[in-house]
Design a protein around this motif. Structure first.
Motif, short mmCIF file in Angstrom:
data_model
loop_
_atom_site.label_atom_id
_atom_site.label_comp_id
_atom_site.label_asym_id
_atom_site.label_seq_id
_atom_site.Cartn_x
_atom_site.Cartn_y
_atom_site.Cartn_z
N THR A 142 -24.41 -4.50 -24.86
CA THR A 142 -22.96 -4.58 -25.07
C THR A 142 -22.61 -5.42 -26.29
N GLY A 143 -23.59 -6.07 -26.87
CA GLY A 143 -23.45 -6.69 -28.18
C GLY A 143 -24.03 -5.75 -29.22
N SER A 144 -24.05 -6.16 -30.46
CA SER A 144 -24.54 -5.29 -31.53
C SER A 144 -25.53 -6.01 -32.43
N TRP A 145 -26.39 -6.82 -31.82
CA TRP A 145 -27.40 -7.56 -32.60
C TRP A 145 -28.79 -6.97 -32.46
N PHE A 146 -28.97 -5.94 -31.64
CA PHE A 146 -30.23 -5.20 -31.57
C PHE A 146 -29.99 -3.76 -32.01
N TRP A 147 -31.06 -3.08 -32.41
CA TRP A 147 -30.88 -1.72 -32.92
C TRP A 147 -30.41 -0.72 -31.86
N TRP A 148 -30.42 -1.10 -30.60
CA TRP A 148 -29.92 -0.24 -29.51
C TRP A 148 -28.52 -0.70 -29.05
N GLY A 149 -27.86 -1.56 -29.79
CA GLY A 149 -26.61 -2.18 -29.36
C GLY A 149 -25.39 -1.28 -29.41
N GLN A 150 -24.28 -1.85 -28.96
CA GLN A 150 -23.01 -1.15 -28.76
C GLN A 150 -22.57 -0.33 -29.97
N ASN A 151 -22.62 -0.90 -31.15
CA ASN A 151 -22.13 -0.22 -32.34
C ASN A 151 -23.22 0.56 -33.08
N LEU A 152 -24.41 0.61 -32.51
CA LEU A 152 -25.54 1.27 -33.18
C LEU A 152 -25.88 2.63 -32.58
N CYS A 153 -25.27 2.94 -31.44
CA CYS A 153 -25.51 4.24 -30.80
C CYS A 153 -24.36 4.55 -29.87
N SER A 154 -24.21 5.80 -29.51
CA SER A 154 -23.17 6.20 -28.57
C SER A 154 -23.62 5.89 -27.14
N ALA A 155 -22.68 5.91 -26.21
CA ALA A 155 -23.02 5.68 -24.81
C ALA A 155 -24.00 6.73 -24.33
N GLN A 156 -23.79 7.97 -24.74
CA GLN A 156 -24.68 9.04 -24.31
C GLN A 156 -26.08 8.86 -24.87
N GLU A 157 -26.18 8.45 -26.13
CA GLU A 157 -27.50 8.22 -26.73
C GLU A 157 -28.22 7.08 -26.02
N TYR A 158 -27.49 6.03 -25.68
CA TYR A 158 -28.11 4.90 -24.98
C TYR A 158 -28.64 5.34 -23.62
N LYS A 159 -27.87 6.12 -22.88
CA LYS A 159 -28.33 6.61 -21.58
C LYS A 159 -29.55 7.52 -21.74
N GLU A 160 -29.55 8.35 -22.78
CA GLU A 160 -30.69 9.23 -23.02
C GLU A 160 -31.94 8.43 -23.38
N LEU A 161 -31.75 7.34 -24.11
CA LEU A 161 -32.88 6.46 -24.43
C LEU A 161 -33.50 5.90 -23.16
#
Length: 366
Positions: free
Chosen positions: A188-207
């Motif tokens: 929910t932060g954006s300091w890792f490459w998988w963070g909030q502003n680095l991918c969509s919610a759907q992409e994160y769930k797919e990951l």
């Protein structure tokens, strides 16, 4: 023991594992399923205390055997250890904090044999840029490792390396040690490459689902999965925006640290209310997966700040971050002579706090 713990039997769970179908493998090993069920009731007796990298280094020491800053203060190990698998994906012998992976394996087995719990995070390097987890220079990293992406096969290889390590966590008798796996945390932060502003919610769930499915394909059945955002969500809707699904997740938690006391208390209360609500609704374990106050300058922080907040909620464990041996003033648990050490002993003696000796033989009781 300073406290006795009675946890409901999980025999019925073991007997029920056979209902998975004729040709389908059970999701969890018997030991892992027992742990899952026992953890769901541990909060009735108290919450377990955890510390990251506790037995492998501390203030003024590195690599010693049978040592722990926490144990040096209160005479007992934490009930929960956590370690990080960052850089395992590169095939080296050490993780990102320069701890041999073989040593981490040994300590995981030792913690299981003393009856404790282990959680594993994974600060994986950026598979697109080759830099570390904190490299957020490109917002297409997650997309690149999903099926069809340019780095998909590369990341699948990384997952296979993680699976090999997880499958190697075995006792001398051949029992696979149950552990928590907590990848892609603080999303929910954006300091890792998988963070909030680095991918969509759907992409994160797919990951998450890709990771879960691949580990399962590789025979990993000794893992429980932890969903661990930061303290940014303001309600359950925001908390669950990127939730991978009940069929994957076993524990819901969050990470938050103290900088300002009033703000920390507010964040802890809100996050615990949210996680507790989600835990009750989805039948999941609840934990404070990372927290702490760097250098613990408040001499009564343990009993006057942390304890009064956490003891009100159905929390399985609270884990503070590491005592770095290579960075000055980067520690989150007391060591002998530290300002809060005396208060930590009072924290240890409280009936609601559970350490290694308090849970011995209980988490894996059938």
């Amino acid at each position: 023991m300073k406290k006795s713990i009675l946890i409901l039997s999980a025999v019925t769970v073991i007997l029920g594992i056979g209902c998975t179908g004729k040709n389908q493998q059970p999701q969890h090993s018997p030991e892992t399923e027992v742990l899952l069920q026992n953890l769901k009731s541990i909060h009735e007796k108290g919450f377990m205390f955890g510390h990251h990298d506790d037995p492998v280094y501390g203030i003024g020491w590195d690599g010693d055997r049978d040592r722990s800053d926490v144990k040096s203060v209160c005479g007992d190990y934490p009930a929960v250890f956590s370690f990080d698998l960052g850089r395992i994906e590169l095939g080296g012998e050490k993780n990102l904090d320069n701890v041999p992976l073989a040593r981490i394996r040994e300590e995981i087995v030792a913690q299981y044999e003393r009856g404790g719990l282990v959680s594993l995070s994974w600060h994986a390097d950026n598979p697109l840029t080759g830099k570390d987890s904190w490299d957020v220079s490109d917002s297409t990293v997650v997309a690149s490792i999903l099926p069809g992406g340019s780095n998909h096969e590369k990341f699948i290889g990384w997952l296979d390396t993680v699976a090999e390590f997880l499958n190697s966590l075995t006792t001398r008798e051949g029992v696979k040690v149950p552990v928590f796996f907590r990848p892609f945390h603080e999303h929910t932060g954006s300091w890792f490459w998988w963070g909030q502003n680095l991918c969509s919610a759907q992409e994160y769930k797919e990951l998450w689902r890709m990771t879960y499915n691949r580990l399962k394909e590789k025979g990993v059945n000794n893992v429980l999965y932890a969903y661990s955002p930061g303290s940014e969500p303001q309600d359950t809707t925001e908390y669950l925006e990127r939730y991978p699904g009940d069929d994957i997740i076993d524990l819901v938690g969050f990470d938050t640290y103290q900088f300002d006391r009033d703000a920390y208390i507010e964040q802890m209360e809100r996050s615990l209310q949210i996680a507790s609500s989600v835990g009750a609704t989805h039948n999941k374990i609840v934990a404070v997966t990372e927290t702490g106050y760097e250098t613990i300058p408040d001499s009564v922080w343990w009993t006057q700040t942390l304890l009064p907040i956490v003891e009100k909620y159905p929390v399985a464990y609270v884990l503070v971050w590491r005592n770095a041996r290579e960075r000055e003033n980067h520690y989150y648990a007391p060591y002998p002579g530290q300002t809060s050490a005396e208060d930590f002993i009072n924290f240890y003696r409280n009936e609601r706090t559970l350490f290694s000796n308090d849970i011995k033989g209980e988490l894996y009781k059938k």
